[in-house]
Design a protein around this motif. Structure first.
Motif, mmCIF file in Angstrom:
data_model
loop_
_atom_site.group_PDB
_atom_site.id
_atom_site.type_symbol
_atom_site.label_atom_id
_atom_site.label_comp_id
_atom_site.label_asym_id
_atom_site.label_seq_id
_atom_site.Cartn_x
_atom_site.Cartn_y
_atom_site.Cartn_z
ATOM 1 N N VAL A 187 -6.938 -20.971 -8.067
ATOM 2 C CA VAL A 187 -5.862 -19.988 -7.988
ATOM 3 C C VAL A 187 -4.906 -20.313 -6.839
ATOM 4 O O VAL A 187 -3.694 -20.400 -7.027
ATOM 5 N N GLY A 188 -5.464 -20.507 -5.640
ATOM 6 C CA GLY A 188 -4.614 -20.677 -4.459
ATOM 7 C C GLY A 188 -3.853 -21.973 -4.468
ATOM 8 O O GLY A 188 -2.619 -21.992 -4.431
ATOM 9 N N ALA A 189 -4.625 -23.099 -4.541
ATOM 10 C CA ALA A 189 -3.957 -24.391 -4.442
ATOM 11 C C ALA A 189 -3.324 -24.793 -5.768
ATOM 12 O O ALA A 189 -2.357 -25.541 -5.792
ATOM 13 N N GLY A 190 -3.864 -24.308 -6.881
ATOM 14 C CA GLY A 190 -3.347 -24.726 -8.182
ATOM 15 C C GLY A 190 -2.231 -23.860 -8.701
ATOM 16 O O GLY A 190 -1.042 -24.146 -8.525
ATOM 17 N N VAL A 191 -2.621 -22.737 -9.312
ATOM 18 C CA VAL A 191 -1.645 -21.966 -10.087
ATOM 19 C C VAL A 191 -0.607 -21.282 -9.208
ATOM 20 O O VAL A 191 0.581 -21.288 -9.535
ATOM 21 N N SER A 192 -1.030 -20.718 -8.054
ATOM 22 C CA SER A 192 -0.031 -19.969 -7.280
ATOM 23 C C SER A 192 1.002 -20.914 -6.666
ATOM 24 O O SER A 192 2.162 -20.528 -6.482
ATOM 25 N N ARG A 236 8.027 -21.872 9.127
ATOM 26 C CA ARG A 236 9.216 -22.234 9.890
ATOM 27 C C ARG A 236 10.211 -23.052 9.085
ATOM 28 O O ARG A 236 11.400 -23.047 9.387
ATOM 29 N N VAL A 237 9.744 -23.820 8.094
ATOM 30 C CA VAL A 237 10.628 -24.774 7.427
ATOM 31 C C VAL A 237 11.702 -24.040 6.621
ATOM 32 O O VAL A 237 11.465 -22.963 6.072
ATOM 33 N N LYS A 238 12.918 -24.630 6.610
ATOM 34 C CA LYS A 238 14.048 -23.960 5.947
ATOM 35 C C LYS A 238 14.000 -24.146 4.435
ATOM 36 O O LYS A 238 14.353 -23.252 3.682
ATOM 37 N N ASP A 239 13.589 -25.346 4.010
ATOM 38 C CA ASP A 239 13.588 -25.642 2.582
ATOM 39 C C ASP A 239 12.407 -24.939 1.909
ATOM 40 O O ASP A 239 11.255 -25.165 2.257
ATOM 41 N N LEU A 240 12.707 -24.072 0.938
ATOM 42 C CA LEU A 240 11.644 -23.255 0.349
ATOM 43 C C LEU A 240 10.678 -24.068 -0.489
ATOM 44 O O LEU A 240 9.508 -23.729 -0.604
ATOM 45 N N LEU A 241 11.175 -25.165 -1.083
ATOM 46 C CA LEU A 241 10.277 -26.013 -1.878
ATOM 47 C C LEU A 241 9.216 -26.644 -0.982
ATOM 48 O O LEU A 241 8.027 -26.648 -1.312
ATOM 49 N N THR A 242 9.654 -27.151 0.185
ATOM 50 C CA THR A 242 8.704 -27.699 1.157
ATOM 51 C C THR A 242 7.704 -26.627 1.571
ATOM 52 O O THR A 242 6.500 -26.894 1.647
ATOM 53 N N ALA A 243 8.221 -25.418 1.806
ATOM 54 C CA ALA A 243 7.340 -24.335 2.243
ATOM 55 C C ALA A 243 6.262 -24.067 1.200
ATOM 56 O O ALA A 243 5.086 -23.896 1.553
ATOM 57 N N SER A 244 6.643 -24.057 -0.101
ATOM 58 C CA SER A 244 5.628 -23.763 -1.123
ATOM 59 C C SER A 244 4.593 -24.868 -1.219
ATOM 60 O O SER A 244 3.414 -24.592 -1.410
ATOM 61 N N VAL A 245 5.043 -26.135 -1.090
ATOM 62 C CA VAL A 245 4.084 -27.238 -1.177
ATOM 63 C C VAL A 245 3.128 -27.202 0.006
ATOM 64 O O VAL A 245 1.913 -27.366 -0.151
ATOM 65 N N VAL A 246 3.681 -26.946 1.203
ATOM 66 C CA VAL A 246 2.816 -26.874 2.386
ATOM 67 C C VAL A 246 1.860 -25.691 2.273
ATOM 68 O O VAL A 246 0.709 -25.761 2.708
ATOM 69 N N PHE A 247 2.314 -24.622 1.645
ATOM 70 C CA PHE A 247 1.434 -23.470 1.437
ATOM 71 C C PHE A 247 0.279 -23.848 0.512
ATOM 72 O O PHE A 247 -0.852 -23.387 0.710
ATOM 73 N N GLY A 248 0.558 -24.706 -0.488
ATOM 74 C CA GLY A 248 -0.510 -25.219 -1.340
ATOM 75 C C GLY A 248 -1.516 -26.026 -0.546
ATOM 76 O O GLY A 248 -2.728 -25.923 -0.759
#
Lengths: 252, 83
Positions: free
Chosen positions: B61-66, B24-36
């Motif tokens: 792989v998931g939390a680190g490199v991606s 849902r979040v608009k800021d893509l950087l936040t989205a990637s960090v939350v995805f981590g």
């Protein structure tokens, strides 16, 4: 349109939840995963067949070695594809509208670089441990390779990309990725030359001074090293191209 | 409810929250960090279920490199998503 999408999502979610109650209880002895004769065979015979204590690695690198080999090839192809796409489109579509703060050349931070200097040997040693102990404890070529690749990415993040590229250029990375697959397939082919089938590591006991079981044990380490080569280099090559849109200069 | 079940419930609730936020979040950087964060919670869940090899891969792989790949990509596109 959004409401229709929401309704469809909710419907499918409800359907999945409804189906989920058919799953057997976690860890139940009669669940399909536990009751299948294949699982029983692996649990009972892995240690006898291969002398490898970690069943997961034995299944991955030996019983299903063919599968893992092409998994490595998939990673290689993914790396090549990302580089090919970014080299073609990234460099041309260079819109000046997106200004990045990092376009201003900044000195690498003293604290960050010195911390990284201390951390990287530990990370790389841990990567080797994970790789070498893959058949005894959790880990193996994929995990060890990713950790190793991450240490190169850390160099690029703490200093800049050219400093990391000095240590491992993208061309050399792609070459080493191919070498990794060659190691894997070479061990398979070598066991074929010795009279077995492709990836039938037991035949390597003809050239190694060990029993057939220990030959499988050691060959598993060999193929894991091949996997680690490919994963390490592809991870770094992907990062180098993604962070610079394939131009390989500047960086984050 | 035993401690382990409580732990699982805690992680599952946080996972759902992290997944919804990263969508849902608009800021893509936040989205990637939350995805981590989502990946890391998934890794905890794998480890708790005894699938240590899978947990290890998820952590690396998931939390680190991606997560690093996603952040590297976000820096090369517009920061905010259109929807």
């Amino acid at each position: 349109m959004k409401k229709v999408a929401l309704a469809v999502t909710l419907f499918i979610g409800a359907l999945l939840l409804y189906a989920a109650k058919d799953f057997s209880v976690w860890g139940h002895l009669q669940s399909p995963a536990s009751a299948s004769p294949v699982s029983k065979h692996f649990i009972a015979d892995t240690g006898v067949d291969t002398e490898v204590p970690n069943m997961v690695t034995a299944v991955l690198a030996d019983y299903r070695g063919f599968d893992t080999m092409f998994e490595t090839v998939v990673i290689f192809i993914a790396g090549i594809a990302i580089i090919a796409i970014l080299r073609r489109t990234g460099a041309d579509a260079d819109s000046p509208a997106i200004q990045r703060e990092s376009d201003v050349v900044a000195e690498p931070d003293l604290i960050v670089t010195n911390t990284v200097r201390l951390l990287i040997p530990v990370i790389q040693l841990f990567a080797f441990y994970v790789l070498a102990h893959g058949h005894v404890s959790p880990g193996g070529g994929f995990q060890g390779g990713v950790i190793m690749g991450a240490s190169f990415i850390l160099v690029a993040l703490a200093w800049d990309l050219p400093k990391a590229l000095d240590r491992l250029s993208v061309d050399r990375a792609i070459m080493l990725a191919g070498v990794g697959i060659l190691i894997y397939a070479g061990i398979g082919l070598f066991s074929m030359l010795l009279g077995g089938e492709f990836l039938d590591y037991a035949e390597l006991s003809h050239v190694l001074p060990v029993s057939r079981e220990m030959a499988r044990y050691h060959a598993m380490l060999g193929v894991e090293i091949g996997v680690a080569f490919t994963v390490t280099t592809v991870m770094f090559a992907i990062y180098a191209n993604l962070s610079t849109r394939g131009r390989l200069e500047g960086g984050l | 409810m035993t401690g382990l079940a409580l732990f699982n419930l805690f992680i599952l609730v946080f996972m759902v929250v992290a997944a919804v936020i990263s969508l849902r979040v608009k800021d893509l950087l936040t989205a990637s960090v939350v995805f981590g964060i989502y990946s890391f919670l998934m890794c905890l869940l794998w480890a708790e279920m005894g699938a240590v090899d899978v947990a290890f891969t998820e952590a690396a792989v998931g939390a680190g490199v991606s997560a690093v790949f996603l952040v590297a990509t976000v820096f090369n596109v517009k920061r905010s998503s259109s929807d």
